[in-house]
Design a protein around this motif. Structure first.
Motif, PDB file in Angstrom:
ATOM      1  N   VAL A  47     115.705  50.706  77.357  1.00 14.53           N
ATOM      2  CA  VAL A  47     116.421  50.484  78.609  1.00 14.53           C
ATOM      3  C   VAL A  47     116.833  49.017  78.670  1.00 14.53           C
ATOM      4  O   VAL A  47     116.319  48.183  77.918  1.00 14.53           O
ATOM      5  CB  VAL A  47     115.554  50.844  79.835  1.00 14.53           C
ATOM      6  CG1 VAL A  47     115.307  52.342  79.901  1.00 14.53           C
ATOM      7  CG2 VAL A  47     114.227  50.081  79.830  1.00 14.53           C
ATOM      8  N   ARG A  48     117.744  48.722  79.555  1.00 16.33           N
ATOM      9  CA  ARG A  48     118.249  47.355  79.685  1.00 16.33           C
ATOM     10  C   ARG A  48     117.657  46.698  80.929  1.00 16.33           C
ATOM     11  O   ARG A  48     117.690  47.275  82.017  1.00 16.33           O
ATOM     12  CB  ARG A  48     119.773  47.367  79.790  1.00 16.33           C
ATOM     13  CG  ARG A  48     120.407  45.979  79.719  1.00 16.33           C
ATOM     14  CD  ARG A  48     120.313  45.384  78.317  1.00 16.33           C
ATOM     15  NE  ARG A  48     121.148  46.134  77.375  1.00 16.33           N
ATOM     16  CZ  ARG A  48     121.098  45.946  76.062  1.00 16.33           C
ATOM     17  NH1 ARG A  48     120.247  45.061  75.545  1.00 16.33           N
ATOM     18  NH2 ARG A  48     121.880  46.649  75.266  1.00 16.33           N
ATOM     19  N   LEU A  49     117.122  45.476  80.770  1.00 18.10           N
ATOM     20  CA  LEU A  49     116.561  44.731  81.894  1.00 18.10           C
ATOM     21  C   LEU A  49     117.544  43.686  82.411  1.00 18.10           C
ATOM     22  O   LEU A  49     118.607  43.455  81.838  1.00 18.10           O
ATOM     23  CB  LEU A  49     115.252  44.044  81.478  1.00 18.10           C
ATOM     24  CG  LEU A  49     114.078  44.935  81.077  1.00 18.10           C
ATOM     25  CD1 LEU A  49     112.813  44.092  80.961  1.00 18.10           C
ATOM     26  CD2 LEU A  49     113.884  46.071  82.049  1.00 18.10           C
ATOM     27  N   TRP A  50     117.155  43.042  83.475  1.00 14.81           N
ATOM     28  CA  TRP A  50     117.960  42.040  84.169  1.00 14.81           C
ATOM     29  C   TRP A  50     118.442  40.923  83.246  1.00 14.81           C
ATOM     30  O   TRP A  50     119.513  40.334  83.454  1.00 14.81           O
ATOM     31  CB  TRP A  50     117.141  41.432  85.306  1.00 14.81           C
ATOM     32  CG  TRP A  50     115.900  40.748  84.804  1.00 14.81           C
ATOM     33  CD1 TRP A  50     114.703  41.333  84.520  1.00 14.81           C
ATOM     34  CD2 TRP A  50     115.743  39.361  84.480  1.00 14.81           C
ATOM     35  NE1 TRP A  50     113.793  40.414  84.049  1.00 14.81           N
ATOM     36  CE2 TRP A  50     114.412  39.189  84.017  1.00 14.81           C
ATOM     37  CE3 TRP A  50     116.583  38.252  84.538  1.00 14.81           C
ATOM     38  CZ2 TRP A  50     113.915  37.955  83.598  1.00 14.81           C
ATOM     39  CZ3 TRP A  50     116.091  37.012  84.136  1.00 14.81           C
ATOM     40  CH2 TRP A  50     114.765  36.887  83.673  1.00 14.81           C
ATOM     41  N   ASP A  51     117.646  40.584  82.216  1.00 13.43           N
ATOM     42  CA  ASP A  51     117.973  39.462  81.326  1.00 13.43           C
ATOM     43  C   ASP A  51     118.678  39.906  80.052  1.00 13.43           C
ATOM     44  O   ASP A  51     118.887  39.099  79.142  1.00 13.43           O
ATOM     45  CB  ASP A  51     116.701  38.689  80.967  1.00 13.43           C
ATOM     46  CG  ASP A  51     115.664  39.551  80.260  1.00 13.43           C
ATOM     47  OD1 ASP A  51     115.861  40.791  80.164  1.00 13.43           O
ATOM     48  OD2 ASP A  51     114.632  38.998  79.810  1.00 13.43           O
ATOM     49  N   GLY A  52     119.058  41.181  79.971  1.00 16.51           N
ATOM     50  CA  GLY A  52     119.741  41.685  78.789  1.00 16.51           C
ATOM     51  C   GLY A  52     118.825  42.212  77.715  1.00 16.51           C
ATOM     52  O   GLY A  52     119.291  42.795  76.726  1.00 16.51           O
ATOM     53  N   SER A  53     117.515  42.021  77.863  1.00 19.20           N
ATOM     54  CA  SER A  53     116.570  42.528  76.868  1.00 19.20           C
ATOM     55  C   SER A  53     116.481  44.042  76.936  1.00 19.20           C
ATOM     56  O   SER A  53     116.867  44.655  77.931  1.00 19.20           O
ATOM     57  CB  SER A  53     115.186  41.898  77.067  1.00 19.20           C
ATOM     58  OG  SER A  53     114.662  42.245  78.336  1.00 19.20           O
ATOM     59  N   ALA A  54     115.978  44.660  75.860  1.00 17.88           N
ATOM     60  CA  ALA A  54     115.958  46.126  75.771  1.00 17.88           C
ATOM     61  C   ALA A  54     114.584  46.629  75.339  1.00 17.88           C
ATOM     62  O   ALA A  54     114.387  47.047  74.202  1.00 17.88           O
ATOM     63  CB  ALA A  54     117.030  46.601  74.794  1.00 17.88           C
ATOM     64  N   PRO A  55     113.617  46.594  76.238  1.00 17.33           N
ATOM     65  CA  PRO A  55     112.292  47.124  75.909  1.00 17.33           C
ATOM     66  C   PRO A  55     112.305  48.649  75.876  1.00 17.33           C
ATOM     67  O   PRO A  55     113.305  49.293  76.219  1.00 17.33           O
ATOM     68  CB  PRO A  55     111.420  46.615  77.058  1.00 17.33           C
ATOM     69  CG  PRO A  55     112.378  46.555  78.211  1.00 17.33           C
ATOM     70  CD  PRO A  55     113.698  46.123  77.627  1.00 17.33           C
ATOM     71  N   TRP A  56     111.182  49.212  75.485  1.00 16.37           N
ATOM     72  CA  TRP A  56     111.026  50.662  75.449  1.00 16.37           C
ATOM     73  C   TRP A  56     110.442  51.161  76.771  1.00 16.37           C
ATOM     74  O   TRP A  56     109.451  50.617  77.260  1.00 16.37           O
ATOM     75  CB  TRP A  56     110.090  51.063  74.313  1.00 16.37           C
ATOM     76  CG  TRP A  56     110.628  50.755  72.946  1.00 16.37           C
ATOM     77  CD1 TRP A  56     110.409  49.624  72.215  1.00 16.37           C
ATOM     78  CD2 TRP A  56     111.473  51.598  72.154  1.00 16.37           C
ATOM     79  NE1 TRP A  56     111.061  49.697  71.014  1.00 16.37           N
ATOM     80  CE2 TRP A  56     111.725  50.899  70.944  1.00 16.37           C
ATOM     81  CE3 TRP A  56     112.039  52.855  72.347  1.00 16.37           C
ATOM     82  CZ2 TRP A  56     112.517  51.442  69.929  1.00 16.37           C
ATOM     83  CZ3 TRP A  56     112.825  53.381  71.344  1.00 16.37           C
ATOM     84  CH2 TRP A  56     113.060  52.685  70.148  1.00 16.37           C
ATOM     85  N   LEU A  57     111.044  52.208  77.319  1.00 20.85           N
ATOM     86  CA  LEU A  57     110.515  52.873  78.500  1.00 20.85           C
ATOM     87  C   LEU A  57     109.785  54.137  78.055  1.00 20.85           C
ATOM     88  O   LEU A  57     110.358  54.985  77.370  1.00 20.85           O
ATOM     89  CB  LEU A  57     111.641  53.241  79.468  1.00 20.85           C
ATOM     90  CG  LEU A  57     111.185  53.779  80.829  1.00 20.85           C
ATOM     91  CD1 LEU A  57     110.624  52.649  81.683  1.00 20.85           C
ATOM     92  CD2 LEU A  57     112.339  54.471  81.558  1.00 20.85           C
ATOM     93  N   VAL A  58     108.517  54.236  78.435  1.00 23.05           N
ATOM     94  CA  VAL A  58     107.677  55.369  78.025  1.00 23.05           C
ATOM     95  C   VAL A  58     107.420  56.224  79.253  1.00 23.05           C
ATOM     96  O   VAL A  58     106.848  55.745  80.239  1.00 23.05           O
ATOM     97  CB  VAL A  58     106.354  54.876  77.408  1.00 23.05           C
ATOM     98  CG1 VAL A  58     105.487  56.048  76.964  1.00 23.05           C
ATOM     99  CG2 VAL A  58     106.635  53.945  76.228  1.00 23.05           C
ATOM    100  N   THR A  59     107.844  57.482  79.225  1.00 22.85           N
ATOM    101  CA  THR A  59     107.873  58.295  80.435  1.00 22.85           C
ATOM    102  C   THR A  59     106.912  59.476  80.432  1.00 22.85           C
ATOM    103  O   THR A  59     106.699  60.070  81.485  1.00 22.85           O
ATOM    104  CB  THR A  59     109.300  58.818  80.685  1.00 22.85           C
ATOM    105  OG1 THR A  59     109.779  59.473  79.501  1.00 22.85           O
ATOM    106  CG2 THR A  59     110.241  57.674  81.056  1.00 22.85           C
ATOM    107  N   ARG A  60     106.346  59.878  79.290  1.00 27.31           N
ATOM    108  CA  ARG A  60     105.463  61.045  79.268  1.00 27.31           C
ATOM    109  C   ARG A  60     103.997  60.634  79.384  1.00 27.31           C
ATOM    110  O   ARG A  60     103.552  59.637  78.819  1.00 27.31           O
ATOM    111  CB  ARG A  60     105.682  61.870  77.998  1.00 27.31           C
ATOM    112  CG  ARG A  60     106.944  62.696  78.060  1.00 27.31           C
ATOM    113  CD  ARG A  60     107.025  63.718  76.950  1.00 27.31           C
ATOM    114  NE  ARG A  60     108.317  64.408  76.991  1.00 27.31           N
ATOM    115  CZ  ARG A  60     108.794  65.159  76.020  1.00 27.31           C
ATOM    116  NH1 ARG A  60     108.084  65.336  74.911  1.00 27.31           N
ATOM    117  NH2 ARG A  60     109.976  65.747  76.138  1.00 27.31           N
ATOM    118  N   TYR A  61     103.277  61.459  80.106  1.00 27.26           N
ATOM    119  CA  TYR A  61     101.870  61.206  80.439  1.00 27.26           C
ATOM    120  C   TYR A  61     101.021  60.934  79.198  1.00 27.26           C
ATOM    121  O   TYR A  61     100.287  59.938  79.146  1.00 27.26           O
ATOM    122  CB  TYR A  61     101.341  62.416  81.202  1.00 27.26           C
ATOM    123  CG  TYR A  61      99.892  62.356  81.627  1.00 27.26           C
ATOM    124  CD1 TYR A  61      99.530  61.817  82.855  1.00 27.26           C
ATOM    125  CD2 TYR A  61      98.880  62.873  80.810  1.00 27.26           C
ATOM    126  CE1 TYR A  61      98.198  61.789  83.261  1.00 27.26           C
ATOM    127  CE2 TYR A  61      97.554  62.846  81.206  1.00 27.26           C
ATOM    128  CZ  TYR A  61      97.221  62.301  82.428  1.00 27.26           C
ATOM    129  OH  TYR A  61      95.904  62.281  82.816  1.00 27.26           O
TER     130      TYR A  61
END
Length: 414
Positions: A47-61
Motif C-alpha cells: 500500500v502507499r503511505l503519506w510519504d510515498g513509501s510502500a509497506p506491506w499491509l497484512v489483512t488475514r488473521y
C-alpha cells in the motif's frame, strides 16, 4: 476488482491503494471496503503511505498472529523502512523512544517494571471504585439537561479518572493532558504539534516523578520514581513511560465506551440482551465481541522486517515495512463466522484488538474491567437511552490512531 487492487512492487507505475483507507459511507463499524477486498484477494499486499513509501499491509488473521509473534519482525520505530503514520510520528520517534517501540530484551526489561499494577488481581481490586465512579458520573448526567454528550459526561472522564488514580496524576489537570494526547494521536497534526505535545506531557510527567521522589505515594509514578532512585531508569525515561501509560490509559477505553454505545444502540436486540443480563459472563462476552467488532486501533500495528519472511504467498524482504491491520483480522470469516454481525453471545476472545505476541497491550485487564463495569451499568441505569441525532450526523474520528466519535449526543425518557 482484482485489477484495481493489484499490489505491485513500488518501482512500477501501477497505483497502489493508499493507506489509511476510507470507510464506506453508512458503514461506520466495518473495516474499509478496500481493506476487505484485499483480505479476500491479496491478503499480503503493498500500500502507499503519506510519504510515498510502500509497506506491506497484512489483512488475514492467521498471517497477523504469525507476524506479531515472529522475532524477525521488529517494533523498533527508528529503523529504516519503519512505516510511520505521519511526519509527526516519524519526528517524534527520532527524538524519544517508547518501550512499545523497542524489541526484546530491552522491551521486556522495561515492560516488567510496569506489569505489576496491571495484574488481574490488582485490577479486580479496583472494580468497586470504578463502579462508584461510573454511578456518580451517570447520576450527574441524569441530573443535567438533555441531550447530553456521552463522551464528555462519561466516556472520557471515567478512564481519565481511573488512570489518574492508578498513576498518581492530578485529575484536575485533565484538560491539559487530554488536549495534548489528542494532538499526539492525530494523523493530521504537524510534526511541530506532535513533538510539542509530547514534550509538554513529558515535562509534566517529569515534574510529577520528581515530586514522587521527594514524597512517594501508593501509585505507579511512585514505583517508577523508585526505579529512578535505584538507577534502573533516568527520570526522563520514567516520564516517557508515564506519558505512554497516561495517553493509552484513557484514549482507547474512552473511545470504546462511546463507539460501543453507538454500536449497541444500532443493534437493539443485542443491547436488550446485555441490558437485561444478570450473569457477569454475559457482560464479559459482550465486551470481547465489541472489541472484535470495532477494532478501534484502526491505523494498524506497525513493524519492519529484520530478515526475509515468507507469508501469505509473498516475500517480505529485510528492511521493508509491515502494517498489521487488525480490523480485517477481527472480521476474518474463517475465524469469526458472519463477522459483520454484532453477536454478543459469540466467543470472540481470540480477537486481536489488543494485538498479539510480546507487544500485546499491557493495559488490557484494566480496559476489560472498565468496559465490563460501564456496559453492565449504563444501559441498565438508563434503559431508554437513545441517540439524539442520526448516526450519519455523528462526528466519527477518521483522523486519529484510535477510532471513535468526538461527540455522542444522547437522550432518554425521564
Amino acid at each position: 476488482m482484482t485489477e484495481t487492487l493489484a499490489a505491485t512492487a513500488p518501482e512500477t507505475e501501477e497505483p497502489l491503494p493508499e493507506f489509511p483507507m476510507p470507510r464506506a459511507t453508512g458503514c461506520p463499524f466495518a473495516p474499509p471496503p478496500t481493506a476487505r477486498a484485499l483480505h479476500s484477494e491479496r491478503p499480503v499486499a503493498r500500500v502507499r503511505l503519506w510519504d510515498g513509501s510502500a509497506p506491506w499491509l497484512v489483512t488475514r488473521y492467521a498471517d497477523q498472529r504469525a507476524l506479531l509473534a515472529d522475532r524477525r519482525v521488529s517494533s523498533e520505530s527508528t529503523l529504516p523502512g519503519f512505516p510511520h503514520a505521519s511526519a509527526g510520528f516519524r519526528e517524534n520517534a527520532a527524538r524519544r523512544r517508547s518501550f512499545i517501540t523497542m524489541d526484546d530484551p530491552e522491551h521486556a526489561r522495561i515492560r516488567r517494571m510496569v506489569t505489576g499494577p496491571f495484574a488481574i488481581k490488582r485490577i479486580e481490586a479496583m472494580r468497586p471504585d470504578v463502579q462508584k465512579i461510573t454511578d456518580e458520573l451517570i447520576d450527574t448526567m441524569l441530573a443535567g439537561p438533555t441531550p447530553a454528550d456521552l463522551v464528555r459526561a462519561l466516556a472520557l472522564p471515567l478512564p481519565s479518572l481511573v488512570i489518574c488514580k492508578l498513576l498518581g496524576v492530578p485529575y484536575e489537570d485533565h484538560d491539559f493532558f487530554q488536549r495534548n494526547s489528542s494532538l499526539m494521536i492525530n494523523r493530521h497534526s504537524s510534526a511541530e504539534e506532535v513533538v510539542g505535545a509530547n514534550e509538554a506531557l513529558t515535562d509534566y510527567l517529569d515534574g510529577l516523578v520528581a515530586a514522587k521522589l521527594a514524597d512517594p505515594a501508593d501509585d505507579m509514578l511512585s514505583e517508577l520514581a523508585e526505579r529512578v532512585r535505584a538507577g534502573e531508569l533516568t527520570r526522563r525515561e520514567a516520564a516517557n513511560m508515564g506519558v505512554l501509560l497516561l495517553v493509552a490509559g484513557h484514549e482507547t477505553t474512552a473511545n470504546m465506551i462511546a463507539l460501543g454505545t453507538v454500536a449497541l444502540l444500532e443493534n437493539p436486540d443485542q443491547l436488550a440482551v446485555l441490558r437485561d443480563a444478570e450473569d457477569p459472563k454475559v457482560v464479559g462476552k459482550a465486551v470481547e465481541e465489541l472489541l472484535r467488532y470495532l477494532s478501534i486501533v484502526h491505523n494498524g500495528r506497525r513493524r519492519v522486517a529484520l530478515e526475509d519472511i515468507e507469508v501469505g504467498g509473498e516475500t517480505i524482504r529485510a528492511g521493508e515495512g509491515i502494517i498489521v491491520y487488525t480490523g480485517t483480522g477481527n472480521w476474518d470469516e474463517e475465524v469469526f463466522p458472519e463477522p459483520d454481525r454484532l453477536d454478543i453471545g459469540r466467543d470472540a476472545r481470540r480477537h486481536v484488538a489488543f494485538g498479539f505476541g510480546v507487544h500485546q497491550c499491557l493495559g488490557q485487564p484494566l480496559a476489560r474491567m472498565e468496559l465490563q463495569v460501564v456496559y453492565g451499568t449504563l444501559y441498565r441505569r438508563i434503559p431508554t437511552l437513545r441517540l439524539a441525532t442520526g448516526i450519519d450526523q455523528l462526528p466519527f474520528k477518521h483522523d486519529g490512531l484510535v477510532y471513535g466519535v468526538y461527540e455522542l449526543p444522547v437522550t432518554w425518557t425521564s
